[in-house]
Design an enzyme around this catalytic site. Sequence first.
Site, PDB file in Angstrom:
ATOM      1  N   HIS A   1     -10.037  -3.486   5.641  1.00  0.00           N
ATOM      2  CA  HIS A   1      -9.764  -2.989   6.990  1.00  0.00           C
ATOM      3  C   HIS A   1     -10.612  -1.773   7.359  1.00  0.00           C
ATOM      4  CE1 HIS A   1      -7.535  -0.585   4.198  1.00  0.00           C
ATOM      5  NE2 HIS A   1      -7.389   0.336   5.132  1.00  0.00           N
ATOM      6  N   ASP A   2     -11.417  -1.263   6.433  1.00  0.00           N
ATOM      7  CA  ASP A   2     -12.290  -0.117   6.727  1.00  0.00           C
ATOM      8  C   ASP A   2     -13.750  -0.523   6.831  1.00  0.00           C
ATOM      9  OD1 ASP A   2     -10.106   1.650   6.480  1.00  0.00           O
ATOM     10  OD2 ASP A   2     -10.483   1.981   4.340  1.00  0.00           O
TER      11      ASP A   2
ATOM     12  N   ASP B   1       0.855  -1.179   0.000  1.00  0.00           N
ATOM     13  CA  ASP B   1       0.000   0.000   0.000  1.00  0.00           C
ATOM     14  C   ASP B   1       0.893   1.232   0.000  1.00  0.00           C
ATOM     15  OD1 ASP B   1      -2.437   1.388   0.491  1.00  0.00           O
ATOM     16  OD2 ASP B   1      -3.041  -0.223   1.845  1.00  0.00           O
TER      17      ASP B   1
ATOM     18  N   GLU C   1      -7.356   2.761  -5.007  1.00  0.00           N
ATOM     19  CA  GLU C   1      -8.559   2.881  -4.180  1.00  0.00           C
ATOM     20  C   GLU C   1      -9.268   4.158  -4.562  1.00  0.00           C
ATOM     21  OE1 GLU C   1     -10.011   3.030   0.444  1.00  0.00           O
ATOM     22  OE2 GLU C   1      -8.452   4.341  -0.282  1.00  0.00           O
TER      23      GLU C   1
ATOM     24  N   ASP D   1      -3.561   4.305  -2.153  1.00  0.00           N
ATOM     25  CA  ASP D   1      -4.620   4.791  -1.265  1.00  0.00           C
ATOM     26  C   ASP D   1      -5.316   6.031  -1.848  1.00  0.00           C
ATOM     27  OD1 ASP D   1      -5.793   4.536   1.458  1.00  0.00           O
ATOM     28  OD2 ASP D   1      -4.965   6.545   1.729  1.00  0.00           O
TER      29      ASP D   1
END
Length: 545
Positions: free
Chosen positions: A323-324, A98, A249, A199
């Site tokens: 993870h969100d 990431d 993302e 990201d």
Amino acid sequence: MAISDWKKSVVYQIYPKSFNDTTGNGHGDINGIIEKLDYLKMLGIDYIWLTPIYLSPMNDNGYDISDYYEINPDFGTKEDFKRLLDEAHAHGIKVMSDIVINHTSTSHQWFVESRSSKDSPYRDYYIWKDGKEGTPPTNWESKFGGNAWQLDEETNQYYLRLFDVTQADLNWENASLRKEIYDMINYWIDFGMDGFRFDVINLISKGEFKDSDKIGKEFYTDGPKVHEYLHELNRNTFGDIEGFMTVGEMSSTTIDHCIKYTNPERQELSSVFNFHHLKVDYKNGEKWTKMPYNFIELKQILFKWQLGIHQGNGWNAIFWCNHDQPRVVSRFGDDSTEENRVKSAKMLAISLHFLQGTPYIYQGEEIGMTNLYFDDIKQYRDVESINAYKIMSENGFTNKEILDILQDKSRDNSRSPVQWDESENAGFTSGTPWIEVASNYPTINVKSALENKDSIFYTYQKLIELRHNLDIITYGSIKPLLETHEQLFAYERELDGKVLTMLANYSDQPVAIPEDIDTTGEVLINNSEVFTRELEPFQAVAILR
Ligand code: TEU
């Protein structure tokens, strides 16, 4: 054995902090990932994606990078990371990392210099503006709450921070900044990285700085120069590396933009994440409401994106969890009984994995890990959840109301430690975990999943194997079925005269398959022992004819 066609690959997301701790400090680490490579190979995945492991004060768990060239010592050293790459490669697994290049931590040296004076050569690396008569430059809202501009008393100007106050947005208009970013990315490519997840990459080009009727998103989402910047990034870094996988993302994006981001002719990215299908429960755009999800809307969104991206020759990621997000079995499945948890987790996996795109499995999803059901705000660690608690309290919500919402929606639901076995702290750490382990770990854990040939784990394993072997799953066209059916999710894929039908019952009641649906053919996968014209509660089947 590594597969050669990246489009057939399946990615496993690791949130290193919660994966596996080898030092006893309560935080997962790189060596902990190395220890589990055999397990990941058994699952059959092709790539691991690691959320950020770079130096960071960890206010947003690594999405606040303070040095792109250093590894956070909580995770290990550069040598550990090199060893992870080598060992993963020896297992036939590639590694994507990431990279957060929309913003940095305010502790990054660039920001420290930038903040020091208006004349600093780094001033322009970030977005600084004067206020308007003592108020912020615009009324934009931060995604984590509050106004998106932070006053810096030192020089009496505001800097933009779309996320936390300690995450300052970078100014992509500045060519030296862009060059520094490309150099850094090339450094990690040379180091041995096989791919990147970028990201919130569609927020890098800010347009006009004006007041908004809403929260400001329209000025910086898929902004005016975003495609130009991504093409430049591609050309200056990974663009010519065969099979190098990138995924951007995308926050609140559109199908048209995602086609542009990923159509190979444009030389931007290989694939994108979009979240529209996971926003089905945000009623009237209000972020903090508790509400059951709208099943028909969920299907409509998934189908619209499947068709749009396929027609535009783009490429999408397909996923339920990250993870969100809360855990999918608690959200669209049923974790209220053990039988329903197992059945619905498999059903969710089957109904997603026959769609077109790159499937992402989030750590613990393959064993059906559930939400946490914390009942005290002190148990939460996530900056977004803690800010939301504060804001909701100020807006008159009761403690119980807020905790109910967080039980459904907090990002911590997916950030609790992976449940490896039934020993203390689920075998995650010998110390005190940084966030509590879900209390159901004695029954839900990797060890017991591996011992039971009917476990959710083996459904995922089978789905990955099918994707590797059947071209229709990767390349077939998609035809939505039963679009307005209240309980069934169904579609067909078609390639070279073959048809693959996927049928899933999202309800806890038996449901008859409508007569016009052809169910003849070879059953590829079925989460039940039987298959009749009536699907059992949470049954899912895929058939090839
Ligand atoms: O998330 C981007 C994002 O838009 C999130 O705000 C998301 O909508 C939210 O977490 C849902 O509750 C990325 C990362 O995945 C996230 O972990 C980071 O906090 C964020 O960027 C800032 O870097």
